[in-house]
Motif scaffolding. Sequence first.
Motif, PDB file in Angstrom:
ATOM      1  N   GLN A 265       0.822  -1.193   0.000  1.00  0.00           N
ATOM      2  CA  GLN A 265       0.000   0.000   0.000  1.00  0.00           C
ATOM      3  C   GLN A 265       0.865   1.255   0.000  1.00  0.00           C
ATOM      4  N   ALA A 266       1.968   1.221   0.743  1.00  0.00           N
ATOM      5  CA  ALA A 266       2.855   2.381   0.797  1.00  0.00           C
ATOM      6  C   ALA A 266       3.547   2.621  -0.524  1.00  0.00           C
ATOM      7  N   ALA A 267       3.593   1.598  -1.386  1.00  0.00           N
ATOM      8  CA  ALA A 267       4.315   1.725  -2.645  1.00  0.00           C
ATOM      9  C   ALA A 267       3.458   2.303  -3.765  1.00  0.00           C
ATOM     10  N   GLN A 268       2.183   2.625  -3.484  1.00  0.00           N
ATOM     11  CA  GLN A 268       1.333   3.156  -4.533  1.00  0.00           C
ATOM     12  C   GLN A 268       1.874   4.491  -5.021  1.00  0.00           C
TER      13      GLN A 268
ATOM     14  N   VAL B 206       7.038  12.865  -0.627  1.00  0.00           N
ATOM     15  CA  VAL B 206       8.434  12.730  -1.051  1.00  0.00           C
ATOM     16  C   VAL B 206       8.510  11.909  -2.329  1.00  0.00           C
ATOM     17  N   ARG B 207       7.785  10.819  -2.354  1.00  0.00           N
ATOM     18  CA  ARG B 207       7.786   9.952  -3.541  1.00  0.00           C
ATOM     19  C   ARG B 207       7.284  10.714  -4.775  1.00  0.00           C
ATOM     20  N   ALA B 208       6.213  11.488  -4.593  1.00  0.00           N
ATOM     21  CA  ALA B 208       5.638  12.220  -5.719  1.00  0.00           C
ATOM     22  C   ALA B 208       6.583  13.303  -6.220  1.00  0.00           C
TER      23      ALA B 208
ATOM     24  N   SER C 195      18.417  15.624  -2.339  1.00  0.00           N
ATOM     25  CA  SER C 195      17.707  15.898  -1.087  1.00  0.00           C
ATOM     26  C   SER C 195      16.447  15.046  -0.966  1.00  0.00           C
ATOM     27  N   TYR C 196      15.726  14.878  -2.069  1.00  0.00           N
ATOM     28  CA  TYR C 196      14.543  14.014  -2.031  1.00  0.00           C
ATOM     29  C   TYR C 196      14.924  12.569  -1.711  1.00  0.00           C
ATOM     30  N   LEU C 197      16.034  12.099  -2.260  1.00  0.00           N
ATOM     31  CA  LEU C 197      16.486  10.738  -1.970  1.00  0.00           C
ATOM     32  C   LEU C 197      16.832  10.584  -0.491  1.00  0.00           C
ATOM     33  N   ARG C 198      17.479  11.595   0.092  1.00  0.00           N
ATOM     34  CA  ARG C 198      17.807  11.533   1.519  1.00  0.00           C
ATOM     35  C   ARG C 198      16.544  11.582   2.368  1.00  0.00           C
ATOM     36  N   SER C 199      15.577  12.390   1.936  1.00  0.00           N
ATOM     37  CA  SER C 199      14.304  12.434   2.649  1.00  0.00           C
ATOM     38  C   SER C 199      13.583  11.099   2.547  1.00  0.00           C
ATOM     39  N   GLN C 200      13.644  10.484   1.378  1.00  0.00           N
ATOM     40  CA  GLN C 200      12.994   9.181   1.186  1.00  0.00           C
ATOM     41  C   GLN C 200      13.656   8.103   2.029  1.00  0.00           C
TER      42      GLN C 200
ATOM     43  N   GLY D  25      14.171  13.834   7.652  1.00  0.00           N
ATOM     44  CA  GLY D  25      13.487  13.742   6.375  1.00  0.00           C
ATOM     45  C   GLY D  25      12.688  14.980   6.026  1.00  0.00           C
ATOM     46  N   ARG D  26      12.107  15.644   7.023  1.00  0.00           N
ATOM     47  CA  ARG D  26      11.282  16.819   6.740  1.00  0.00           C
ATOM     48  C   ARG D  26      12.123  17.990   6.262  1.00  0.00           C
ATOM     49  N   ILE D  27      13.277  18.211   6.894  1.00  0.00           N
ATOM     50  CA  ILE D  27      14.144  19.305   6.465  1.00  0.00           C
ATOM     51  C   ILE D  27      14.702  19.018   5.072  1.00  0.00           C
ATOM     52  N   GLN D  28      15.070  17.762   4.812  1.00  0.00           N
ATOM     53  CA  GLN D  28      15.551  17.410   3.476  1.00  0.00           C
ATOM     54  C   GLN D  28      14.455  17.586   2.431  1.00  0.00           C
ATOM     55  N   PHE D  29      13.216  17.293   2.793  1.00  0.00           N
ATOM     56  CA  PHE D  29      12.097  17.477   1.869  1.00  0.00           C
ATOM     57  C   PHE D  29      11.933  18.955   1.522  1.00  0.00           C
ATOM     58  N   ASN D  30      11.943  19.809   2.552  1.00  0.00           N
ATOM     59  CA  ASN D  30      11.838  21.251   2.304  1.00  0.00           C
ATOM     60  C   ASN D  30      13.022  21.747   1.478  1.00  0.00           C
ATOM     61  N   LEU D  31      14.213  21.247   1.783  1.00  0.00           N
ATOM     62  CA  LEU D  31      15.403  21.635   1.029  1.00  0.00           C
ATOM     63  C   LEU D  31      15.261  21.231  -0.435  1.00  0.00           C
TER      64      LEU D  31
END
Length: 291
Positions: free
Chosen positions: A23-26, A135-137, A121-126, A99-105
């Motif tokens: 389900q998380a992989a959708q 993050v995935r989107a 940064s998205y990869l580090r957040s993921q 993960g949240r700071i990396q997402f914002n970054l």
Amino acid sequence: MSRWRIWSLAGWILLALHSHGLQAAQVVTAEEVHTEPSESRPPLEEVVAELASVELHGELSPALAAEIFLKANAAYEEGAYAKAAAGYQRLVREGFDDGRIQFNLGNALLRNGELGKAIASYLRSQAASPREEDVRANLQFARQSTKDAIAPPQPSEVLSTLFFWHFRLSHRELAIGLLVVNLVFWSVLGLGLLWPNRELIRWASFLLLVLLFTLSASLLVHRFLDRPVAVIVPQEVSAHTAPEETSVVRFKLHAGTEIRVQDQQPGWVRVSLPDSQQGWIAEEWIELVYR
């Protein structure tokens, strides 16, 4: 309790975990991409409170870290993406990194036109929040802007299905799970001393031992066997046949491309493409991401 009931119960537990992983992989569609600061995941006040409560020995105080976080978010809202990215990057350098700071970054870098650094940064957040749909989107959205037709390094569908916990849990979650299972395992062994002939206790100990081995193996693989991913930062870089600028150029790569690292030398990394081509790239032109 009979053996078939124990194995049935274990099967239902594994099935539930597996279903959660699937389900998380959708995939989130491009229309659902969220490129705003993660103030609501969790609430902004909680993030600031966490920053203010962290005890570090660096020069940046927790209270100042919370202030920088708020100012970076405000700069993002005003469209000052370079300023926002600088604030988030300062927090990361000082150890206030999640993960949240990396997402914002990643959002700020993407808005500022720094595609390679945004994807890193998205990869580090993921890696910190592997089931976070935003993050995935956003990562998928950023990847659509890359020039090279090279698929990012990903585990096969078979591995992702068979070892779903390894890819659906963060390092922190695996460590916490290992600690909890370890405590429960020794508690059950203690109960076994009081009731040595209980079949349920023997089977519970066996299942917990399997879980201990599984979680420990995942952590060891992450720690010692996982190879980093190199993300290209400039608009174009050359991959050489040897770790020297004067060596022959084998191929070129462009901003945002993700490739698997095979070897590292001072100042250089050797990367491999899906078609087995390999080349050396100067480390200053890439972002290394450990997942």
